[in-house]
Design a protein around this motif. Structure first.
Motif: not given
Length: 399
Positions: A72-76, A142-148, A227-233, A241-248
């Motif tokens: 199971v991979v949690l991503t954007a 903006d979250q999705a799960i990829l099953i391997l 970094d999109s889809g990556g975690p904050s821990l 958290g799952v990285t979605s978006r940000g500013a310049e």
């Protein structure tokens, strides 16, 4: 093979920001923000192997994800779907939506520290998207799960635990990991990097509603393309958290709120466990995600700080417990203060002639007990007093 990162921009209506958040949102450098698909000013990270690199062969782009179970991979969501209703190439929460979802079998994940031709990849078999009629709206979903299609062995990467049971608080410290670039020019993408000492700016309804949805929160800094889809821990290494978006300039990251989509994450993980034929992680069935509930008990102690759980009870280290987080064999969960307590040792039986004489005496009011006919054990008033005394001592000794 090209490993470019998709770049999408997001209009941040920061002029409508409420004072509930810090000046990071109230005084942005400009009105344009971006969803950048690397950790700016971070350091190379070869240890966090459960933070996986994602390569989407269908669009030739890289993202990041969190391995939260063996398959199971949690991503954007925007790492695996197309988008529509953009305004001059920019995304707005008022109108941007997700459209076609890419083929799972064309999406690959690696636990290696670099996304490249020499990396070992695991292919996807299924994509699980958020439920609901409004789930196609970009912001807040903006979250999705990829099953391997195969299990990642624990010897290669120990899955991360998502914090599905405890909400976040403004000011809480966290760290971020991703495979993205180190600046707005997409430099350095494809290497896993980590940045520490970050702090939550605002959470859910505490953020400006025009920018952040209830299933999102705003972080600190340092999130860039890739970094999109990556975690904050958090500091217990749980995914929050799952990285979605940000500013310049890699500023003002907005994350999908793991706690906000807890039930969906748990249900998808249970489904993946059935597909993979393995026992699902306990957190997916309600076990607390705080590692203190899994700590070993029984080591000798005299002070709470001698125990990893900071809990010393009657001379031994213990841990908190509940109806779900049960105690190991030989311990029971006492209601007050709610820690694993040793069960009393059974009384010793004497083997000798005196015992036989005691039971065979003609004047005895006892009869020999029949082990095949057990009777209930009753606790008299004296015993109740002793238990009360034990509870008082436990409360005094518990750190």
């Amino acid at each position: 093979m090209s490993f470019c990162s998709p770049r999408v921009t997001l209009i941040l209506a920061l002029g409508l920001a409420s004072t509930a958040c810090s000046s990071a949102l109230e005084e942005p450098p400009d009105e344009i923000g971006e969803t950048r698909d690397a950790i700016q000013d971070g350091y190379l990270d070869s240890g966090d192997r459960a933070v996986v690199g994602i390569y989407n062969a269908e669009i030739g782009a890289i993202c990041t994800g969190s391995l939260i179970a063996p398959n199971v991979v949690l991503t954007a969501r925007h790492c695996v779907s197309d988008m529509a209703n953009e305004l001059d190439g920019q995304i707005t929460c008022r109108s941007t939506t997700f459209t076609d979802t890419h083929l799972a079998r064309r999406i690959f994940a690696t636990t290696d520290a670099e996304i490249g031709t020499s990396a070992r990849y695991y292919g996807g078999s299924e994509l699980v998207l958020l439920p609901g009629s409004g789930a196609d709206r970009f912001c807040g979903n903006d979250q999705a799960i990829l099953i391997l299609d195969e299990l990642v062995p624990e010897s290669e990467a120990v899955p991360l635990v998502p914090r599905v049971d405890v909400p976040l608080a403004k000011g809480e410290e966290y760290y971020a990991v991703g495979f993205g670039a180190t600046n707005d020019m997409s430099t350095g993408a494809g290497l896993r990097r980590r940045r520490d000492n970050l702090f939550i700016d605002c959470v859910s309804d505490g953020c400006p509603a025009s920018v952040v949805k209830p299933t999102e929160w705003v972080g600190d800094t340092g999130i860039c393309e890739g970094d999109s889809g990556g975690p904050s821990l958090d500091l217990m290494h749980r995914v929050i958290g799952v990285t979605s978006r940000g500013a310049e300039r890699c500023e003002y990251p907005i994350y999908g709120y793991v706690y906000g989509w807890a039930e969906w994450i748990k249900e998808a993980t249970l489904h993946a466990a059935r597909l993979g034929g393995y026992e699902a992680p306990r957190w997916a069935s309600g076990f607390p995600t705080d590692p203190v509930y899994s700590a070993e008990v029984g080591a000798a102690c005299t002070q709470p700080e001698q125990c990893l759980t900071n809990a010393c009870l009657d001379g031994y280290c213990t841990r908190p417990c509940s109806e779900v987080a049960t105690c190991p064999s030989g311990y029971s969960c006492n209601e007050e203060p709610g820690f694993c307590a040793k069960l009393p040792e059974p009384p010793l039986e004497d083997d000798g002639a005196d015992e036989d004489d005691a039971w065979s005496g003609s004047c005895s009011i006892h009869s020999r007990p029949d082990p095949t006919k057990p009777v209930p054990w009753l606790l008299g008033a004296a015993g109740l007093g002793a238990v009360a005394g034990l509870r008082r001592r436990r409360r005094e000794r518990l750190g």
